[in-house]
Scaffold this active site. Structure first.
Site, PDB file in Angstrom:
ATOM      1  N   ARG A 223       0.829  -1.314   0.103  1.00 44.91           N
ATOM      2  CA  ARG A 223       0.141  -0.064   0.056  1.00 44.91           C
ATOM      3  C   ARG A 223       0.875   1.147  -0.114  1.00 44.91           C
ATOM      4  O   ARG A 223       0.624   2.423  -0.715  1.00 44.91           O
ATOM      5  CB  ARG A 223      -0.813  -0.247   1.088  1.00 44.91           C
ATOM      6  CG  ARG A 223      -2.010  -1.403   1.279  1.00 44.91           C
ATOM      7  CD  ARG A 223      -2.654  -1.342   2.342  1.00 44.91           C
ATOM      8  NE  ARG A 223      -3.643  -2.483   2.433  1.00 44.91           N
ATOM      9  CZ  ARG A 223      -3.844  -3.409   3.519  1.00 44.91           C
ATOM     10  NH1 ARG A 223      -2.988  -3.160   4.503  1.00 44.91           N
ATOM     11  NH2 ARG A 223      -4.717  -4.275   3.239  1.00 44.91           N
ATOM     12  N   PHE A 239     -11.976  -4.010  -5.835  1.00 48.67           N
ATOM     13  CA  PHE A 239     -12.150  -4.901  -4.761  1.00 48.67           C
ATOM     14  C   PHE A 239     -11.411  -4.324  -3.796  1.00 48.67           C
ATOM     15  O   PHE A 239     -10.803  -4.701  -2.953  1.00 48.67           O
ATOM     16  CB  PHE A 239     -11.277  -6.105  -5.096  1.00 48.67           C
ATOM     17  CG  PHE A 239     -11.279  -6.840  -6.498  1.00 48.67           C
ATOM     18  CD1 PHE A 239     -12.698  -7.629  -6.818  1.00 48.67           C
ATOM     19  CD2 PHE A 239     -10.849  -6.663  -7.413  1.00 48.67           C
ATOM     20  CE1 PHE A 239     -12.987  -8.219  -7.992  1.00 48.67           C
ATOM     21  CE2 PHE A 239     -11.022  -7.129  -8.842  1.00 48.67           C
ATOM     22  CZ  PHE A 239     -12.160  -7.964  -8.965  1.00 48.67           C
ATOM     23  N   ASP A 261     -16.546  -1.946  -4.693  1.00 50.32           N
ATOM     24  CA  ASP A 261     -16.475  -3.459  -4.174  1.00 50.32           C
ATOM     25  C   ASP A 261     -18.095  -3.729  -4.189  1.00 50.32           C
ATOM     26  O   ASP A 261     -19.136  -2.882  -4.116  1.00 50.32           O
ATOM     27  CB  ASP A 261     -16.096  -3.319  -2.483  1.00 50.32           C
ATOM     28  CG  ASP A 261     -15.636  -4.625  -2.156  1.00 50.32           C
ATOM     29  OD1 ASP A 261     -14.529  -4.767  -2.177  1.00 50.32           O
ATOM     30  OD2 ASP A 261     -16.552  -5.475  -1.725  1.00 50.32           O
ATOM     31  N   ASP A 311      -6.975  -5.730  -6.770  1.00 45.26           N
ATOM     32  CA  ASP A 311      -6.561  -6.365  -5.288  1.00 45.26           C
ATOM     33  C   ASP A 311      -7.729  -7.408  -5.177  1.00 45.26           C
ATOM     34  O   ASP A 311      -8.504  -7.185  -4.437  1.00 45.26           O
ATOM     35  CB  ASP A 311      -6.523  -5.628  -4.256  1.00 45.26           C
ATOM     36  CG  ASP A 311      -6.146  -6.362  -3.172  1.00 45.26           C
ATOM     37  OD1 ASP A 311      -5.458  -7.488  -3.146  1.00 45.26           O
ATOM     38  OD2 ASP A 311      -6.363  -5.734  -1.764  1.00 45.26           O
ATOM     39  N   CYS A 351      -3.403 -13.291  -4.835  1.00 45.65           N
ATOM     40  CA  CYS A 351      -3.126 -13.761  -3.105  1.00 45.65           C
ATOM     41  C   CYS A 351      -3.535 -15.267  -3.066  1.00 45.65           C
ATOM     42  O   CYS A 351      -3.826 -15.649  -1.861  1.00 45.65           O
ATOM     43  CB  CYS A 351      -4.045 -12.798  -2.221  1.00 45.65           C
ATOM     44  SG  CYS A 351      -5.937 -12.782  -2.532  1.00 45.65           S
TER      45      CYS A 351
END
Length: 407
Positions: A223, A239, A261, A311, A351
């Protein structure tokens, strides 16, 4: 003399253990000597009986033995665990110094030799997730020890919350559930909500209801890298969850940030976080499906954004779904590349450890070709060092993060 039951394993299993991987699978066990109960300590040995390691056994799990140590001199009494806890804390104080130590992962499972055990710190609260039977049976010793060590160093810990509401526990023969862990002689906090400060940004974290253990700690320094190049940019954060990348971009001086989102609750929390940090005037929050929104912007030939952040949640949690996940990653990355002007910036990540680095890079190459753009790499990063990557345990290497410029 060692009196642990012996688990003889195959040559394949032996190679894995000698190579540093701490898991022995059920099909790798050829025979057993001695009596045991699930959760007990057992010795793992070669087909000729040579010692390889000691770990927790669980016949309910595909991972039959989770190795704790390969040192025959180790004795697994309380002092052993206290030393190992102190070692993990000392490491965090080195790689997450100062205020970062108040908001970080203290224990990262196998990477810290605590198989199936995660401990996150959110200021004054610890959040614990236990995914292996052996650790579950020893948590009433381990948790008070950990709290004692932190308080000895002058750290304020007011409560410990367990987030065991994950289905993977069922594979270990454990029940799901969540709630305060009872520290002897202490009353749990009245609220599961606490305040953290990460990269100078303040968040409220709900350890009872937030995703995972309450917050995504692993992107802390990624970040910061976004904030460094956001000045003057018009940013689209896809996201967004509770707005962490968007807030860092705004704090970094972005002209405007749009956070997106699909979750209404995530959007509500993002709005609150923007107001709390004094950047609401430069942030808009949109509740939408990211795939559909990117399609809409492409159809409109939008050039509203010169910095896009992707993300997404893990698109794959098994090897069987990697192909479909690759298609999903490629789709959103290609759409983002098409929306960016020449000189625009893209931050993108995965991720899931099943999405290997080489697959992710290959996907990005293909997406760039199909989007008819060239990418100039600025940064390639991983998870923060409080989530250390153990090289012989690929499961600990899960986060891929890249920043590019479109040229």
């Amino acid at each position: 003399m060692r009196n642990y039951p012996k688990f003889y394993i195959t040559k394949k299993g032996e190679r894995a253990v000698r190579g540093g991987h701490p898991w022995v699978y059920g099909e790798e066990v050829t025979r057993v000597e001695g009596r045991y109960a699930n959760g007990d300590l057992v010795d793992v040995v070669t087909d000729k009986g040579k010692y390889l390691g000691t770990g927790f056994v669980n016949d309910n799990s595909k991972i039959r033995v989770r190795i704790l140590s390969t040192n025959t001199n180790d004795r697994f009494e309380e002092a052993f665990w206290e030393r190992r806890l102190q070692y993990a804390l000392d490491y965090r104080k080195t790689v997450m110094p100062g205020d970062d130590f108040k908001c970080c992962r203290l224990i990262f499972g196998e990477a810290d030799q605590f198989p199936g055990w995660t401990v996150d710190r959110y200021n004054d609260l610890l959040v614990i997730q236990t995914l292996s039977l052996g650790m579950e049976q020893r948590k009433h010793m381990l948790i008070p020890l950990l709290v004692k060590l932190l308080r000895k160093d002058g750290e304020t810990i007011t409560g410990v919350y367990e987030r065991n509401d994950v289905k993977i526990r069922l594979l270990e023969g454990l029940e799901e559930g969540k709630g305060w862990f009872a520290l002897e002689g202490e009353v749990p906090p009245a609220s599961p909500v606490t305040t953290i400060c990460e990269n100078g940004i303040v968040y409220e974290v709900d350890v009872e209801n937030g995703q995972k253990t309450g917050f995504f700690l692993d992107q802390k320094y990624n970040r910061q890298s976004v904030a460094r190049i956001a000045k003057g940019k018009h940013v689209l954060d896809c996201f967004t969850h509770t707005g962490s990348f968007a807030l860092n971009a705004a704090k970094g001086g972005a002209a405007h940030v749009t956070a997106v989102d699909v979750s209404g609750e995530a959007c509500r929390m993002t709005v609150l976080n923007a107001e709390k940090n004094g950047v609401a005037d430069r942030m808009g929050v949109v509740q939408a499906d990211v795939f559909a929104l990117l399609d809409k912007l492409e159809a409109e030939h939008s050039r509203d954004y010169d910095f896009i952040i992707l993300d997404p949640p893990a698109f794959t949690k098994s090897r069987k779904t990697v192909r479909n996940a690759t298609a999903g990653y490629k789709d959103i990355n290609m759409k983002a590349m098409k929306l960016l002007p020449r000189g625009g910036y893209l931050a993108t990540c995965s991720c899931s450890h099943f999405m290997k680095e080489e697959l992710f890079v290959e996907m990005l190459h293909e997406a760039a070709v199909e989007a008819h753009v060239q990418l100039r790499q600025i940064e390639a990063r991983q998870q923060a060092p409080d989530h250390p990557v153990l090289w012989n345990v690929p499961e600990t290497n899960y986060l891929k993060f890249y920043i590019f410029q479109v040229v």
